[in-house]
Design a protein around this motif. Structure first.
Motif, PDB file in Angstrom:
ATOM      1  N   GLU A 126      14.429 -34.590  -4.007  1.00  0.00           N
ATOM      2  CA  GLU A 126      13.085 -35.064  -2.510  1.00  0.00           C
ATOM      3  C   GLU A 126      12.629 -36.883  -3.712  1.00  0.00           C
ATOM      4  O   GLU A 126      11.981 -37.679  -2.520  1.00  0.00           O
ATOM      5  CB  GLU A 126      11.986 -34.666  -3.040  1.00  0.00           C
ATOM      6  CG  GLU A 126      10.614 -35.404  -1.848  1.00  0.00           C
ATOM      7  CD  GLU A 126       9.424 -34.085  -1.496  1.00  0.00           C
ATOM      8  OE1 GLU A 126       8.293 -35.323  -1.493  1.00  0.00           O
ATOM      9  OE2 GLU A 126       9.161 -33.081  -2.135  1.00  0.00           O
ATOM     10  N   ARG A 127      12.691 -36.462  -5.343  1.00  0.00           N
ATOM     11  CA  ARG A 127      12.437 -37.947  -5.427  1.00  0.00           C
ATOM     12  C   ARG A 127      13.475 -38.644  -5.743  1.00  0.00           C
ATOM     13  O   ARG A 127      13.176 -39.128  -6.505  1.00  0.00           O
ATOM     14  CB  ARG A 127      11.653 -37.028  -6.777  1.00  0.00           C
ATOM     15  CG  ARG A 127      10.143 -36.761  -6.638  1.00  0.00           C
ATOM     16  CD  ARG A 127       9.199 -36.276  -7.813  1.00  0.00           C
ATOM     17  NE  ARG A 127       7.560 -35.743  -7.452  1.00  0.00           N
ATOM     18  CZ  ARG A 127       7.767 -35.436  -7.473  1.00  0.00           C
ATOM     19  NH1 ARG A 127       9.048 -34.083  -7.875  1.00  0.00           N
ATOM     20  NH2 ARG A 127       6.255 -34.414  -7.195  1.00  0.00           N
ATOM     21  N   ALA A 128      14.351 -37.968  -6.015  1.00  0.00           N
ATOM     22  CA  ALA A 128      15.670 -38.075  -5.836  1.00  0.00           C
ATOM     23  C   ALA A 128      16.029 -38.920  -7.450  1.00  0.00           C
ATOM     24  O   ALA A 128      16.291 -39.595  -7.725  1.00  0.00           O
ATOM     25  CB  ALA A 128      17.058 -39.587  -5.431  1.00  0.00           C
ATOM     26  N   CYS A 129      15.730 -37.901  -8.610  1.00  0.00           N
ATOM     27  CA  CYS A 129      15.649 -37.978  -9.969  1.00  0.00           C
ATOM     28  C   CYS A 129      15.047 -37.237 -10.780  1.00  0.00           C
ATOM     29  O   CYS A 129      14.801 -36.279 -10.025  1.00  0.00           O
ATOM     30  CB  CYS A 129      14.365 -39.270 -10.076  1.00  0.00           C
ATOM     31  SG  CYS A 129      12.632 -38.853  -9.845  1.00  0.00           S
ATOM     32  N   ARG A 130      15.093 -36.680 -12.342  1.00  0.00           N
ATOM     33  CA  ARG A 130      15.127 -36.526 -12.762  1.00  0.00           C
ATOM     34  C   ARG A 130      12.755 -36.031 -12.992  1.00  0.00           C
ATOM     35  O   ARG A 130      12.564 -36.904 -12.861  1.00  0.00           O
ATOM     36  CB  ARG A 130      15.734 -36.364 -14.280  1.00  0.00           C
ATOM     37  CG  ARG A 130      17.078 -36.407 -14.761  1.00  0.00           C
ATOM     38  CD  ARG A 130      18.041 -37.016 -15.287  1.00  0.00           C
ATOM     39  NE  ARG A 130      17.968 -36.076 -16.630  1.00  0.00           N
ATOM     40  CZ  ARG A 130      18.559 -35.611 -16.932  1.00  0.00           C
ATOM     41  NH1 ARG A 130      19.757 -36.842 -16.674  1.00  0.00           N
ATOM     42  NH2 ARG A 130      19.462 -34.614 -17.784  1.00  0.00           N
ATOM     43  N   CYS A 131      13.286 -34.436 -13.103  1.00  0.00           N
ATOM     44  CA  CYS A 131      11.650 -34.052 -13.142  1.00  0.00           C
ATOM     45  C   CYS A 131      12.069 -32.892 -14.198  1.00  0.00           C
ATOM     46  O   CYS A 131      12.622 -32.807 -15.606  1.00  0.00           O
ATOM     47  CB  CYS A 131      11.074 -33.934 -12.470  1.00  0.00           C
ATOM     48  SG  CYS A 131      11.838 -32.699 -11.902  1.00  0.00           S
ATOM     49  N   VAL A 132      10.815 -32.527 -15.093  1.00  0.00           N
ATOM     50  CA  VAL A 132      10.191 -31.687 -15.837  1.00  0.00           C
ATOM     51  C   VAL A 132      10.029 -30.008 -15.622  1.00  0.00           C
ATOM     52  O   VAL A 132       9.022 -30.359 -13.707  1.00  0.00           O
ATOM     53  CB  VAL A 132       9.081 -31.536 -16.754  1.00  0.00           C
ATOM     54  CG1 VAL A 132       8.808 -30.877 -17.184  1.00  0.00           C
ATOM     55  CG2 VAL A 132       9.573 -32.874 -17.633  1.00  0.00           C
ATOM     56  N   VAL A 133      10.155 -28.606 -15.264  1.00  0.00           N
ATOM     57  CA  VAL A 133       9.856 -27.946 -14.787  1.00  0.00           C
ATOM     58  C   VAL A 133       9.591 -26.810 -15.523  1.00  0.00           C
ATOM     59  O   VAL A 133       9.994 -26.883 -16.696  1.00  0.00           O
ATOM     60  CB  VAL A 133      10.889 -27.156 -13.561  1.00  0.00           C
ATOM     61  CG1 VAL A 133      10.460 -25.863 -12.604  1.00  0.00           C
ATOM     62  CG2 VAL A 133      11.128 -28.274 -12.489  1.00  0.00           C
ATOM     63  N   THR A 134       8.197 -26.587 -15.158  1.00  0.00           N
ATOM     64  CA  THR A 134       7.484 -25.002 -16.008  1.00  0.00           C
ATOM     65  C   THR A 134       7.295 -23.670 -15.715  1.00  0.00           C
ATOM     66  O   THR A 134       7.337 -23.581 -14.357  1.00  0.00           O
ATOM     67  CB  THR A 134       5.837 -25.524 -16.577  1.00  0.00           C
ATOM     68  OG1 THR A 134       5.767 -25.526 -15.862  1.00  0.00           O
ATOM     69  CG2 THR A 134       6.217 -27.136 -17.299  1.00  0.00           C
ATOM     70  N   THR A 135       8.003 -23.282 -15.877  1.00  0.00           N
ATOM     71  CA  THR A 135       7.776 -21.455 -15.500  1.00  0.00           C
ATOM     72  C   THR A 135       7.585 -20.293 -16.481  1.00  0.00           C
ATOM     73  O   THR A 135       7.506 -20.963 -17.954  1.00  0.00           O
ATOM     74  CB  THR A 135       9.646 -21.397 -15.125  1.00  0.00           C
ATOM     75  OG1 THR A 135      10.393 -20.721 -16.558  1.00  0.00           O
ATOM     76  CG2 THR A 135       9.898 -21.726 -13.943  1.00  0.00           C
ATOM     77  N   GLY A 136       6.422 -19.308 -16.402  1.00  0.00           N
ATOM     78  CA  GLY A 136       6.568 -18.627 -16.774  1.00  0.00           C
ATOM     79  C   GLY A 136       7.599 -18.109 -17.725  1.00  0.00           C
ATOM     80  O   GLY A 136       8.451 -17.537 -17.322  1.00  0.00           O
ATOM     81  N   VAL A 137       7.491 -17.712 -18.887  1.00  0.00           N
ATOM     82  CA  VAL A 137       7.978 -16.795 -19.648  1.00  0.00           C
ATOM     83  C   VAL A 137       8.468 -15.985 -18.794  1.00  0.00           C
ATOM     84  O   VAL A 137      10.161 -15.043 -19.120  1.00  0.00           O
ATOM     85  CB  VAL A 137       7.962 -16.740 -21.108  1.00  0.00           C
ATOM     86  CG1 VAL A 137       8.883 -15.757 -21.995  1.00  0.00           C
ATOM     87  CG2 VAL A 137       7.745 -17.986 -21.772  1.00  0.00           C
ATOM     88  N   HIS A 138       7.438 -14.868 -18.956  1.00  0.00           N
ATOM     89  CA  HIS A 138       8.033 -13.130 -17.741  1.00  0.00           C
ATOM     90  C   HIS A 138       7.884 -13.674 -16.740  1.00  0.00           C
ATOM     91  O   HIS A 138       7.969 -12.577 -15.935  1.00  0.00           O
ATOM     92  CB  HIS A 138       6.743 -12.299 -18.661  1.00  0.00           C
ATOM     93  CG  HIS A 138       6.897 -12.781 -19.604  1.00  0.00           C
ATOM     94  ND1 HIS A 138       7.507 -11.352 -21.014  1.00  0.00           N
ATOM     95  CD2 HIS A 138       6.070 -12.646 -20.931  1.00  0.00           C
ATOM     96  CE1 HIS A 138       6.904 -11.417 -21.490  1.00  0.00           C
ATOM     97  NE2 HIS A 138       6.689 -12.332 -21.961  1.00  0.00           N
TER      98      HIS A 138
END
Length: 67
Positions: free
Chosen positions: A52-64
């Motif tokens: 959507e943004r056509a750029c890099r971003c940061v994604v977080t997920t829960g470890v479990h």
């Protein structure tokens, strides 16, 4: 698309964490994992691409959350 969230369950005592997502994985529509940056006690942090943004971003997920 912004702020995509999924339910993260609490781990059972002694339960091992899921391995980090591999490059190319799509954890949510429009986001592609480029590389795993780090793991804390609760979260995995990823360098990702946003269609959507056509750029890099940061994604977080829960470890479990990715079993």
């Amino acid at each position: 698309m912004t702020g995509v969230r999924t339910q993260v369950r609490a781990p059972a005592a002694g339960e091992p964490a899921a391995p980090p997502l591999t490059p190319g994985t799509r954890p949510a529509p429009g986001y592609e994992i480029l590389r795993h940056l780090m793991r804390t006690g609760w979260l995995d942090l990823y360098d990702a691409w946003s269609d959507e943004r056509a750029c890099r971003c940061v994604v977080t997920t829960g470890v479990h959350s990715w079993r």
